[in-house]
Design a protein around this motif. Sequence first.
Motif, PDB file in Angstrom:
ATOM      1  N   VAL A 164      35.715   9.001  44.105  1.00  0.00           N
ATOM      2  CA  VAL A 164      36.543   7.804  44.277  1.00  0.00           C
ATOM      3  C   VAL A 164      37.343   7.454  43.030  1.00  0.00           C
ATOM      4  CG1 VAL A 164      34.868   6.909  45.945  1.00  0.00           C
ATOM      5  CG2 VAL A 164      34.800   6.114  43.565  1.00  0.00           C
ATOM      6  N   LYS A 165      37.168   8.195  41.964  1.00  0.00           N
ATOM      7  CA  LYS A 165      37.898   7.908  40.715  1.00  0.00           C
ATOM      8  C   LYS A 165      39.400   7.947  40.961  1.00  0.00           C
ATOM      9  CE  LYS A 165      34.571   9.421  37.225  1.00  0.00           C
ATOM     10  NZ  LYS A 165      34.231  10.466  36.220  1.00  0.00           N
ATOM     11  N   GLY A 166      40.088   6.948  40.438  1.00  0.00           N
ATOM     12  CA  GLY A 166      41.530   6.879  40.584  1.00  0.00           C
ATOM     13  C   GLY A 166      41.993   6.220  41.870  1.00  0.00           C
ATOM     14  N   ARG A 167      41.045   5.981  42.801  1.00  0.00           N
ATOM     15  CA  ARG A 167      41.410   5.363  44.078  1.00  0.00           C
ATOM     16  C   ARG A 167      40.721   4.009  44.273  1.00  0.00           C
ATOM     17  NH1 ARG A 167      39.926   7.634  48.736  1.00  0.00           N
ATOM     18  NH2 ARG A 167      38.061   8.633  47.888  1.00  0.00           N
ATOM     19  N   PHE A 168      39.498   3.891  43.786  1.00  0.00           N
ATOM     20  CA  PHE A 168      38.724   2.665  43.944  1.00  0.00           C
ATOM     21  C   PHE A 168      38.647   1.932  42.603  1.00  0.00           C
ATOM     22  CE2 PHE A 168      35.812   4.011  47.727  1.00  0.00           C
ATOM     23  CZ  PHE A 168      36.928   4.413  48.435  1.00  0.00           C
ATOM     24  N   ALA A 169      38.549   0.607  42.683  1.00  0.00           N
ATOM     25  CA  ALA A 169      38.395  -0.206  41.471  1.00  0.00           C
ATOM     26  C   ALA A 169      37.367  -1.299  41.722  1.00  0.00           C
ATOM     27  CB  ALA A 169      39.724  -0.813  41.065  1.00  0.00           C
ATOM     28  N   ILE A 170      36.361  -1.356  40.861  1.00  0.00           N
ATOM     29  CA  ILE A 170      35.321  -2.372  40.986  1.00  0.00           C
ATOM     30  C   ILE A 170      35.586  -3.491  39.986  1.00  0.00           C
ATOM     31  CG2 ILE A 170      33.771  -1.234  39.324  1.00  0.00           C
ATOM     32  CD1 ILE A 170      31.420  -2.139  41.108  1.00  0.00           C
ATOM     33  N   SER A 171      35.278  -4.710  40.389  1.00  0.00           N
ATOM     34  CA  SER A 171      35.437  -5.857  39.506  1.00  0.00           C
ATOM     35  C   SER A 171      34.381  -6.889  39.854  1.00  0.00           C
ATOM     36  CB  SER A 171      36.843  -6.454  39.641  1.00  0.00           C
ATOM     37  OG  SER A 171      37.075  -6.896  40.974  1.00  0.00           O
ATOM     38  N   ARG A 172      34.152  -7.834  38.939  1.00  0.00           N
ATOM     39  CA  ARG A 172      33.198  -8.894  39.232  1.00  0.00           C
ATOM     40  C   ARG A 172      33.697 -10.207  38.665  1.00  0.00           C
ATOM     41  NH1 ARG A 172      27.587  -7.260  36.447  1.00  0.00           N
ATOM     42  NH2 ARG A 172      26.892  -9.262  37.337  1.00  0.00           N
ATOM     43  N   ASP A 173      33.321 -11.266  39.346  1.00  0.00           N
ATOM     44  CA  ASP A 173      33.639 -12.626  38.918  1.00  0.00           C
ATOM     45  C   ASP A 173      32.308 -13.287  38.583  1.00  0.00           C
ATOM     46  OD1 ASP A 173      34.128 -15.410  38.834  1.00  0.00           O
ATOM     47  OD2 ASP A 173      35.916 -15.157  40.047  1.00  0.00           O
ATOM     48  N   MET A 174      32.044 -13.444  37.298  1.00  0.00           N
ATOM     49  CA  MET A 174      30.750 -13.962  36.876  1.00  0.00           C
ATOM     50  C   MET A 174      30.560 -15.398  37.340  1.00  0.00           C
ATOM     51  SD  MET A 174      29.537 -11.343  35.278  1.00  0.00           S
ATOM     52  CE  MET A 174      28.306 -11.796  34.068  1.00  0.00           C
ATOM     53  N   ALA A 175      31.632 -16.175  37.302  1.00  0.00           N
ATOM     54  CA  ALA A 175      31.528 -17.580  37.682  1.00  0.00           C
ATOM     55  C   ALA A 175      31.192 -17.748  39.165  1.00  0.00           C
ATOM     56  CB  ALA A 175      32.825 -18.304  37.345  1.00  0.00           C
ATOM     57  N   LYS A 176      31.757 -16.873  39.990  1.00  0.00           N
ATOM     58  CA  LYS A 176      31.552 -16.967  41.431  1.00  0.00           C
ATOM     59  C   LYS A 176      30.407 -16.087  41.915  1.00  0.00           C
ATOM     60  CE  LYS A 176      36.390 -18.073  42.451  1.00  0.00           C
ATOM     61  NZ  LYS A 176      37.608 -17.663  43.201  1.00  0.00           N
ATOM     62  N   ALA A 177      29.815 -15.332  40.995  1.00  0.00           N
ATOM     63  CA  ALA A 177      28.719 -14.431  41.350  1.00  0.00           C
ATOM     64  C   ALA A 177      29.127 -13.478  42.467  1.00  0.00           C
ATOM     65  CB  ALA A 177      27.475 -15.218  41.766  1.00  0.00           C
ATOM     66  N   THR A 178      30.307 -12.890  42.317  1.00  0.00           N
ATOM     67  CA  THR A 178      30.781 -11.935  43.298  1.00  0.00           C
ATOM     68  C   THR A 178      31.164 -10.623  42.625  1.00  0.00           C
ATOM     69  OG1 THR A 178      33.048 -12.735  43.135  1.00  0.00           O
ATOM     70  CG2 THR A 178      31.671 -13.731  44.828  1.00  0.00           C
ATOM     71  N   VAL A 179      31.099  -9.558  43.385  1.00  0.00           N
ATOM     72  CA  VAL A 179      31.590  -8.260  42.944  1.00  0.00           C
ATOM     73  C   VAL A 179      32.459  -7.693  44.059  1.00  0.00           C
ATOM     74  CG1 VAL A 179      29.530  -7.053  43.790  1.00  0.00           C
ATOM     75  CG2 VAL A 179      30.948  -6.001  42.024  1.00  0.00           C
ATOM     76  N   SER A 180      33.564  -7.097  43.688  1.00  0.00           N
ATOM     77  CA  SER A 180      34.525  -6.599  44.660  1.00  0.00           C
ATOM     78  C   SER A 180      34.794  -5.118  44.457  1.00  0.00           C
ATOM     79  CB  SER A 180      35.839  -7.383  44.548  1.00  0.00           C
ATOM     80  OG  SER A 180      35.634  -8.753  44.813  1.00  0.00           O
ATOM     81  N   LEU A 181      35.243  -4.488  45.520  1.00  0.00           N
ATOM     82  CA  LEU A 181      35.615  -3.078  45.471  1.00  0.00           C
ATOM     83  C   LEU A 181      36.967  -2.932  46.160  1.00  0.00           C
ATOM     84  CD1 LEU A 181      34.589  -0.248  44.584  1.00  0.00           C
ATOM     85  CD2 LEU A 181      33.855   0.070  46.954  1.00  0.00           C
ATOM     86  N   GLN A 182      37.993  -2.685  45.382  1.00  0.00           N
ATOM     87  CA  GLN A 182      39.322  -2.435  45.917  1.00  0.00           C
ATOM     88  C   GLN A 182      39.434  -0.951  46.206  1.00  0.00           C
ATOM     89  OE1 GLN A 182      41.903  -4.597  46.652  1.00  0.00           O
ATOM     90  NE2 GLN A 182      42.908  -2.789  47.516  1.00  0.00           N
ATOM     91  N   MET A 183      39.699  -0.628  47.463  1.00  0.00           N
ATOM     92  CA  MET A 183      39.747   0.765  47.875  1.00  0.00           C
ATOM     93  C   MET A 183      41.164   1.110  48.319  1.00  0.00           C
ATOM     94  SD  MET A 183      36.142   1.017  49.973  1.00  0.00           S
ATOM     95  CE  MET A 183      36.717  -0.033  51.291  1.00  0.00           C
ATOM     96  N   ASN A 184      41.800   2.010  47.602  1.00  0.00           N
ATOM     97  CA  ASN A 184      43.163   2.436  47.901  1.00  0.00           C
ATOM     98  C   ASN A 184      43.191   3.908  48.293  1.00  0.00           C
ATOM     99  OD1 ASN A 184      44.133  -0.151  47.093  1.00  0.00           O
ATOM    100  ND2 ASN A 184      44.150   0.519  44.964  1.00  0.00           N
ATOM    101  N   SER A 185      44.291   4.316  48.884  1.00  0.00           N
ATOM    102  CA  SER A 185      44.464   5.718  49.285  1.00  0.00           C
ATOM    103  C   SER A 185      43.243   6.223  50.048  1.00  0.00           C
ATOM    104  CB  SER A 185      44.724   6.592  48.051  1.00  0.00           C
ATOM    105  OG  SER A 185      45.855   6.155  47.347  1.00  0.00           O
ATOM    106  N   LEU A 186      42.806   5.442  51.011  1.00  0.00           N
ATOM    107  CA  LEU A 186      41.587   5.772  51.741  1.00  0.00           C
ATOM    108  C   LEU A 186      41.758   7.048  52.552  1.00  0.00           C
ATOM    109  CD1 LEU A 186      40.564   2.179  52.730  1.00  0.00           C
ATOM    110  CD2 LEU A 186      39.086   3.813  51.540  1.00  0.00           C
ATOM    111  N   LYS A 187      40.656   7.796  52.645  1.00  0.00           N
ATOM    112  CA  LYS A 187      40.630   9.057  53.369  1.00  0.00           C
ATOM    113  C   LYS A 187      39.586   8.962  54.492  1.00  0.00           C
ATOM    114  CE  LYS A 187      41.357  11.504  48.985  1.00  0.00           C
ATOM    115  NZ  LYS A 187      40.796  12.528  48.048  1.00  0.00           N
TER     116      LYS A 187
END
Length: 122
Positions: free
Chosen positions: A63-86
Amino acid sequence: QVQLVESGGGLVQAGGSLRLSCAASGRTLSSHIMGWFRQAPGKEREFVAAIRRTGGIEYADSVKGRFAISRDMAKATVSLQMNSLKPEDTAVYYCAAGLPGWDLSRGSVAYWGQGTQVTVSS
């Protein structure tokens, strides 16, 4: 009792994008490592991405180069942006959390979400 609740799964065409989110509740996980796994039909659950409190990030090679993980410490959330899906990205995606210092990529997980389905059509 820790709860991880995923959202954002769905059906998308190949080449499209989806964003998954995971909300944590029950106790503070601000110091925990957070991440995502996935399990396709007939296959074992596999590591996708992880992010540490310090911001350190790790991705599976697939998934390198296509997915991006991030987190919001204040909101206690973690997200996964998935691009160029196969089509091979089709799987149930699980949010996961591990204690500080654990290695999610090795399967060291303390808490699991219930999973959200991602289907990529060709």
